[in-house]
Scaffold this motif. Sequence first.
Motif, mmCIF file in Angstrom:
data_model
loop_
_atom_site.group_PDB
_atom_site.id
_atom_site.type_symbol
_atom_site.label_atom_id
_atom_site.label_comp_id
_atom_site.label_asym_id
_atom_site.label_seq_id
_atom_site.Cartn_x
_atom_site.Cartn_y
_atom_site.Cartn_z
ATOM 1 N N GLY A 1 0.808 -1.216 0.000
ATOM 2 C CA GLY A 1 0.000 0.000 0.000
ATOM 3 C C GLY A 1 0.839 1.262 0.000
ATOM 4 N N ASN A 2 0.244 2.346 -0.446
ATOM 5 C CA ASN A 2 0.921 3.635 -0.484
ATOM 6 C C ASN A 2 0.521 4.538 0.672
ATOM 7 O OD1 ASN A 2 2.433 3.098 -2.768
ATOM 8 N ND2 ASN A 2 0.839 3.826 -4.147
ATOM 9 N N GLU A 3 -0.245 3.995 1.590
ATOM 10 C CA GLU A 3 -0.654 4.766 2.764
ATOM 11 C C GLU A 3 0.417 4.652 3.833
ATOM 12 O OE1 GLU A 3 -3.479 6.699 3.003
ATOM 13 O OE2 GLU A 3 -3.627 6.209 0.866
ATOM 14 N N ILE A 4 0.736 5.794 4.434
ATOM 15 C CA ILE A 4 1.744 5.813 5.492
ATOM 16 C C ILE A 4 1.184 6.634 6.649
ATOM 17 C CG2 ILE A 4 2.949 7.809 4.502
ATOM 18 C CD1 ILE A 4 5.575 6.370 5.368
ATOM 19 N N GLU A 5 1.372 6.166 7.872
ATOM 20 C CA GLU A 5 0.833 6.862 9.035
ATOM 21 C C GLU A 5 1.965 7.357 9.915
ATOM 22 O OE1 GLU A 5 -2.023 5.984 12.790
ATOM 23 O OE2 GLU A 5 -2.685 5.211 10.849
ATOM 24 N N ILE A 6 2.127 8.671 9.919
ATOM 25 C CA ILE A 6 3.121 9.340 10.741
ATOM 26 C C ILE A 6 2.358 10.235 11.709
ATOM 27 C CG2 ILE A 6 5.167 10.827 10.746
ATOM 28 C CD1 ILE A 6 5.511 8.164 9.163
#
Length: 125
Positions: A68-73
């Motif tokens: 996936g291209n979702e990133i959680e920062i």
Amino acid sequence: MYTHTHSKIIALADDLVILTRGESVVEAETCMNLEMRKILEWAQNNKLKFNENKSKVMLMSRRRRTEGNEIEISVNNKALKQVNGIKYLGIIFDNKMTFRDYINYIEEKCSKLIFSLSKSAKITW
């Protein structure tokens, strides 16, 4: 400027950019959240705060990813908004590093300038 094996931090005036690389999105996300915790701890010790509403995250890659291209920062326990483009020091960076948005922006600026110059030249000639 601070450099770590996976990260490079660049601070200029009131802007801060953290570049983190990883073999996978999960690795990059983990490294970035670790760096953010260090920076937030430093900021707290120096009585500074980051505005999580103005902060953004962008996953940059020229590769096609199977993951996936979702990133959680997170900053202050708030997930940062993920964007496909960021303007930094007048340059628009996009997530594929094509600079198309920046080229279009400069082209539009030049067109407006040329139009203004031609308009004022007609008045005086």
